[in-house]
Design a protein around this motif. Structure first.
Motif, PDB file in Angstrom:
ATOM      1  N   ALA A   1       3.438   5.091 -12.599  1.00 32.96           N
ATOM      2  CA  ALA A   1       2.696   5.505 -13.803  1.00 32.96           C
ATOM      3  C   ALA A   1       3.550   6.353 -14.733  1.00 32.96           C
ATOM      4  N   ASN A   2       4.500   7.088 -14.164  1.00 33.04           N
ATOM      5  CA  ASN A   2       5.335   7.971 -14.981  1.00 33.04           C
ATOM      6  C   ASN A   2       6.750   7.436 -15.206  1.00 33.04           C
ATOM      7  N   ALA A   3       6.995   6.180 -14.799  1.00 31.34           N
ATOM      8  CA  ALA A   3       8.321   5.585 -14.963  1.00 31.34           C
ATOM      9  C   ALA A   3       8.600   5.254 -16.429  1.00 31.34           C
ATOM     10  N   LYS A   4       9.884   5.084 -16.750  1.00 34.18           N
ATOM     11  CA  LYS A   4      10.264   4.704 -18.127  1.00 34.18           C
ATOM     12  C   LYS A   4       9.694   3.336 -18.484  1.00 34.18           C
ATOM     13  N   SER A   5       9.707   2.430 -17.507  1.00 31.37           N
ATOM     14  CA  SER A   5       9.183   1.073 -17.730  1.00 31.37           C
ATOM     15  C   SER A   5       8.229   0.714 -16.584  1.00 31.37           C
ATOM     16  N   PRO A   6       6.974   1.206 -16.639  1.00 25.97           N
ATOM     17  CA  PRO A   6       6.034   0.985 -15.533  1.00 25.97           C
ATOM     18  C   PRO A   6       5.831  -0.488 -15.180  1.00 25.97           C
ATOM     19  N   GLY A   7       5.921  -1.370 -16.180  1.00 24.17           N
ATOM     20  CA  GLY A   7       5.679  -2.786 -15.951  1.00 24.17           C
ATOM     21  C   GLY A   7       6.738  -3.474 -15.109  1.00 24.17           C
ATOM     22  N   ASP A   8       7.865  -2.789 -14.864  1.00 25.17           N
ATOM     23  CA  ASP A   8       8.948  -3.389 -14.081  1.00 25.17           C
ATOM     24  C   ASP A   8       8.719  -3.298 -12.574  1.00 25.17           C
ATOM     25  N   PHE A   9       7.737  -2.458 -12.168  1.00 29.11           N
ATOM     26  CA  PHE A   9       7.598  -2.138 -10.741  1.00 29.11           C
ATOM     27  C   PHE A   9       6.215  -2.514 -10.207  1.00 29.11           C
ATOM     28  N   GLU A  10       6.164  -2.667  -8.878  1.00 31.55           N
ATOM     29  CA  GLU A  10       4.889  -2.901  -8.214  1.00 31.55           C
ATOM     30  C   GLU A  10       4.955  -2.338  -6.794  1.00 31.55           C
ATOM     31  N   VAL A  11       3.766  -2.137  -6.206  1.00 30.29           N
ATOM     32  CA  VAL A  11       3.660  -1.682  -4.823  1.00 30.29           C
ATOM     33  C   VAL A  11       3.235  -2.870  -3.971  1.00 30.29           C
ATOM     34  N   VAL A  12       3.997  -3.148  -2.922  1.00 34.20           N
ATOM     35  CA  VAL A  12       3.732  -4.329  -2.094  1.00 34.20           C
ATOM     36  C   VAL A  12       3.741  -3.943  -0.614  1.00 34.20           C
ATOM     37  N   GLY A  13       3.366  -4.912   0.218  1.00 36.64           N
ATOM     38  CA  GLY A  13       3.457  -4.736   1.662  1.00 36.64           C
ATOM     39  C   GLY A  13       2.182  -4.199   2.277  1.00 36.64           C
ATOM     40  N   ASP A  14       2.035  -4.454   3.570  1.00 39.42           N
ATOM     41  CA  ASP A  14       0.906  -3.913   4.324  1.00 39.42           C
ATOM     42  C   ASP A  14       1.107  -2.414   4.534  1.00 39.42           C
TER      43      ASP A  14
END
Length: 294
Positions: free
Chosen positions: A206-219
Motif C-alpha cells: 500500500a505504501n510502495a512507489k508502484s503498488p500495482g507491481d506487487f502482490e501477496v501469494v502463497g498459502d
C-alpha cells in the motif's frame, strides 16, 4: 541451622529483587516516565508517518495503555518516551527494562514467553509471500534455488528455514534488518520473494512507489497471534495492559480502531488495505485470550 537461615534470607532477598526488577508500575511512578517501543515499517500496526511520528493500530493500543497508567498512578502529566525497535532488539530491550511496552507486530509464541510476557492477543496472521506480479511465483514450490528475503529476528525467518530444509528447495534465504529493508530486496530484484506476515506485506504494498507491481501469494504456512510485549512476571502491569485491551474490545472501540486502520485509507498515501477482521480475531474479541502460538 544458621546456614539454612542464611540460605532462606538469600532466597527471600533474591525474590524481592526479582519482584522489584519486574515492577514496571513502580518504576514508572518513580521516574515519572513510561517508555514505549515503536516500529518504523510495520504497516498498519506501528510505522512512521514523517520524522519521529509513529502511527498505527498498535500505536493507538499503546496510547490507550498510557492513559490507563496515568489514571492508575494519578499522574496526568506522565512523560511518554518513544524508542524505535527492530525485530532483533525488541525482546532484549524489554528484558533489560529499557522499554516498558512494545505494541507492534510481534508474534506471541511459547519460545518468546520464556523471556517476556504477552498481553491479550490483538491480531492473527500467517506467513505468505510478497512478489512482483511479473515474477510468475504463485506458491512456495516456485522458490526452488531462488533468493528469498525475510526479516532478521522474526518467526517467519525460522519458518522459512524449516520449510526450506523439509522440502529440500535449496532457497538462498537472505535477511533484511527490518521489513522495509527486506521489501527493498524484492523491489530491487535482489530477491524474488519476501516471506513475512501477510498483513505486513499488504501494508508495504500500500505504501510502495508502484503498488500495482506487487502482490501477496502463497498459502499461509501457519496462523499466529500478535500481542503487546511487557516484562515477564509483572502481573500488576500486565493486568493494566490486559484490562485496557479487553475494555476496548468490550466497548466496541477496538472494532472501530480496526476499521480505521485495516478498512479505510491510511497514511501516508491514503491507500486502504481492505482486510476484513479474521474469524480468529472475532473469536478473541468474544473470549479474550493471551494464548501463544506453539
Amino acid at each position: 541451622m544458621k546456614l539454612s537461615a542464611l540460605m532462606a534470607a538469600v532466597l527471600v532477598s533474591a525474590a524481592v529483587t526479582g519482584a522489584q526488577a519486574a515492577d514496571t508500575l513502580a518504576k514508572i511512578a518513580e521516574s515519572g516516565k513510561i517508555t514505549l517501543a515503536y516500529r518504523e515499517s510495520s504497516v498498519p500496526f506501528s510505522y512512521l508517518d514523517g520524522p519521529n511520528k509513529p502511527v498505527g493500530f498498535s500505536v493507538e493500543l499503546s496510547n490507550a495503555v498510557v492513559d490507563a497508567v496515568k489514571k492508575k498512578l494519578n499522574k496526568p502529566n506522565l512523560e511518554v518516551a518513544l524508542m524505535a525497535v527492530t525485530s532483533q532488539n525488541r525482546i532484549p530491550l524489554i528484558t533489560n527494562g529499557t522499554i516498558d511496552l512494545e505494541c507492534g507486530s510481534t508474534t506471541n509464541n511459547t519460545a518468546r514467553g520464556k523471556d517476556v510476557a504477552f498481553a491479550i492477543n490483538h491480531f492473527y496472521t500467517g506467513t505468505r509471500l510478497l512478489v512482483k506480479k511479473s515474477s510468475g511465483i504463485k506458491n512456495y514450490g516456485d522458490l526452488g534455488k531462488k533468493t528469498v528475503a525475510s526479516t532478521t529476528g522474526t518467526t517467519n525467518a525460522l519458518v522459512m528455514r524449516k520449510y526450506n530444509t523439509e522440502k529440500n528447495l535449496d532457497m538462498d534465504i537472505v535477511l533484511g534488518k527490518d521489513h522495509a529493508d527486506a521489501f527493498l530486496l524484492v523491489e530491487s530484484d535482489r530477491a524474488v520473494a519476501f516471506a513475512m506476515d501477510d498483513i505486513l506485506l499488504f501494508g508495504l504494498i500500500a505504501n510502495a512507489k508502484s503498488p500495482g507491481d506487487f502482490e501477496v501469494v502463497g498459502d499461509a504456512l501457519q496462523v499466529e497471534p500478535y500481542g503487546c510485549m511487557l516484562a515477564k512476571d509483572d502481573p500488576a502491569f500486565k493486568k493494566v495492559v490486559d484490562d485496557t485491551i479487553v475494555g476496548l474490545m468490550k466497548s466496541g472501540e477496538f472494532e472501530k480502531m480496526y476499521t480505521k486502520w485495516f478498512m479505510q485509507p491510511i497514511p501516508p498515501k491514503g491507500m486502504p488495505l481492505n482486510l476484513p477482521m479474521s474469524p480468529q480475531l472475532r473469536e478473541n474479541i468474544k473470549s479474550p485470550s493471551d494464548k501463544p502460538a506453539t
